[in-house]
Design a protein around this motif. Structure first.
Motif, PDB file in Angstrom:
ATOM      1  N   UNK A  31       0.981  -1.123  -0.122  1.00  0.00           N
ATOM      2  CA  UNK A  31       0.112   0.016   0.025  1.00  0.00           C
ATOM      3  C   UNK A  31       0.819   1.428  -0.037  1.00  0.00           C
TER       4      UNK A  31
ATOM      5  N   UNK B 268       0.117   5.271   1.312  1.00  0.00           N
ATOM      6  CA  UNK B 268      -0.889   6.195   1.942  1.00  0.00           C
ATOM      7  C   UNK B 268      -0.048   7.796   1.842  1.00  0.00           C
TER       8      UNK B 268
ATOM      9  N   UNK C  83      -4.696  10.135   7.204  1.00  0.00           N
ATOM     10  CA  UNK C  83      -4.114   9.228   6.439  1.00  0.00           C
ATOM     11  C   UNK C  83      -4.992   8.991   5.078  1.00  0.00           C
TER      12      UNK C  83
ATOM     13  N   UNK D  83      -5.697   6.749   1.794  1.00  0.00           N
ATOM     14  CA  UNK D  83      -5.283   5.532   1.062  1.00  0.00           C
ATOM     15  C   UNK D  83      -4.894   6.025  -0.500  1.00  0.00           C
TER      16      UNK D  83
ATOM     17  N   UNK E   5      -3.535  -0.196  -3.654  1.00  0.00           N
ATOM     18  CA  UNK E   5      -3.155  -1.229  -2.775  1.00  0.00           C
ATOM     19  C   UNK E   5      -2.699  -2.180  -4.057  1.00  0.00           C
TER      20      UNK E   5
ATOM     21  N   UNK F 132       3.481   7.356   3.139  1.00  0.00           N
ATOM     22  CA  UNK F 132       3.960   5.992   3.789  1.00  0.00           C
ATOM     23  C   UNK F 132       3.870   4.756   2.774  1.00  0.00           C
TER      24      UNK F 132
ATOM     25  N   UNK G 122      -4.130  -8.967   4.403  1.00  0.00           N
ATOM     26  CA  UNK G 122      -5.125  -7.832   4.909  1.00  0.00           C
ATOM     27  C   UNK G 122      -5.390  -7.804   6.371  1.00  0.00           C
ATOM     28  N   UNK G 123      -4.586  -8.181   7.328  1.00  0.00           N
ATOM     29  CA  UNK G 123      -5.215  -8.251   8.656  1.00  0.00           C
ATOM     30  C   UNK G 123      -4.205  -7.400   9.818  1.00  0.00           C
ATOM     31  N   UNK G 124      -4.752  -6.821  10.906  1.00  0.00           N
ATOM     32  CA  UNK G 124      -4.412  -6.364  11.866  1.00  0.00           C
ATOM     33  C   UNK G 124      -2.936  -6.170  12.143  1.00  0.00           C
ATOM     34  N   UNK G 125      -2.624  -6.956  13.039  1.00  0.00           N
ATOM     35  CA  UNK G 125      -0.942  -6.888  13.407  1.00  0.00           C
ATOM     36  C   UNK G 125       0.010  -6.991  12.086  1.00  0.00           C
TER      37      UNK G 125
ATOM     38  N   UNK H  31      -0.232  -5.762   9.380  1.00  0.00           N
ATOM     39  CA  UNK H  31      -0.437  -4.332   8.579  1.00  0.00           C
ATOM     40  C   UNK H  31       0.727  -3.637   9.189  1.00  0.00           C
TER      41      UNK H  31
ATOM     42  N   UNK I 106       3.485  -0.594   8.690  1.00  0.00           N
ATOM     43  CA  UNK I 106       3.817   0.793   7.986  1.00  0.00           C
ATOM     44  C   UNK I 106       5.241   1.040   8.078  1.00  0.00           C
ATOM     45  N   UNK I 107       5.867   1.696   6.953  1.00  0.00           N
ATOM     46  CA  UNK I 107       7.070   2.036   7.063  1.00  0.00           C
ATOM     47  C   UNK I 107       7.285   3.372   7.706  1.00  0.00           C
ATOM     48  N   UNK I 108       8.397   3.796   7.813  1.00  0.00           N
ATOM     49  CA  UNK I 108       8.579   5.213   8.553  1.00  0.00           C
ATOM     50  C   UNK I 108       8.072   6.550   7.985  1.00  0.00           C
TER      51      UNK I 108
END
Lengths: 115, 115
Positions: free
Chosen positions: B35, B37, B45, B47, B50, B91, B98-101, B103, B105-107
């Motif tokens: 992704x 953002x 953020x 989107x 994807x 980002x 496609x789930x929770x933890x 997911x 992100x880069x810095x």
């Protein structure tokens, strides 16, 4: 409004205090997410709700953090005994269906500062 | 473990220049999602795109284009003829199913487009 709203926009508290952060998702969105964004970093997943239930809370850092969504709409993130390391921007997002990034919208965040 | 690296912390360009934001990812999964953002100064953020791991076709949307190369584990983002309104933190993110933890992100890369 049409977007995700979060209140307060800024919260300053003292170490050891209890805080509540509120998120109003977009009407009709069943999924709601909380992220934490520390300064200069990307968001970090905390928890997500599908309806009223927490479908995945694996990102909550410890038991001082808790979130609820009792009626499947508004959610509150609760932090007990705050620590300076909790200072961050807390982002909320919602989507029509779980992890549907095409319909996922983020709120402006609540900036929490723990002194 | 999943990891996203955005080596460019900050980039400044003059309006109308082209700019490429780099993203390198690490994952052991054969199925994953990438992704991008945008986070403007207002904080929400937004989107942008994807892409799943089975679709290496490059994508173009107006002035935005994305180059996905599995061979180098990169998913770079190019803005053509940049505008001042493109100024934001961008980002790159990686998700397993496609789930929770999962997911991550880069810095982020802070892009400043100067008039």
């Amino acid at each position: 409004g049409a977007g995700v709203s979060q209140t307060p926009s800024n919260k300053v508290t003292e170490k050891g205090k209890y805080v509540e952060l509120r998120c109003d998702p977009i009407s009709g969105h069943t999924a709601l997410y909380w992220y934490r964004q520390s300064l200069g970093q990307g968001p970090e997943f905390l928890i997500y709700f599908q309806g009223t239930g927490a479908a995945d809370d694996s990102g909550l850092p410890n038991d001082r953090f808790f979130a609820v969504r009792p009626e499947g709409s508004v959610s509150t993130l609760k932090i007990q005994r705050t620590e300076r390391g909790d200072s961050a921007v807390y982002l909320c997002a919602s989507s029509l269906r779980a992890w549907d990034t095409d319909t996922q919208y983020f709120g402006p965040g609540t900036r929490l500062t723990v002194l | 473990a999943q990891k996203v690296t955005q080596a460019q912390t900050e980039i400044s360009v003059v309006e109308k220049e082209d700019v490429t934001l780099d993203c390198v990812y690490e994952t052991r999964d054969t199925t994953y999602y990438l992704f991008w953002y945008k986070q403007p100064p207002s904080g929400e953020l937004v989107f942008l795109i994807r892409r799943n791991s089975f679709d290496e076709q490059n994508e173009i949307s107006g002035r935005y284009s994305w180059n996905f190369q599995k061979s180098t584990s990169s998913f770079n983002f190019t803005i053509t003829a940049s505008q001042v309104v493109d100024s934001a933190v961008y980002f790159c993110a990686l998700s397993r199913d496609n789930y929770g933890q999962n997911f991550v992100f880069g810095p982020g890369t802070r892009l400043s487009v100067l008039p």
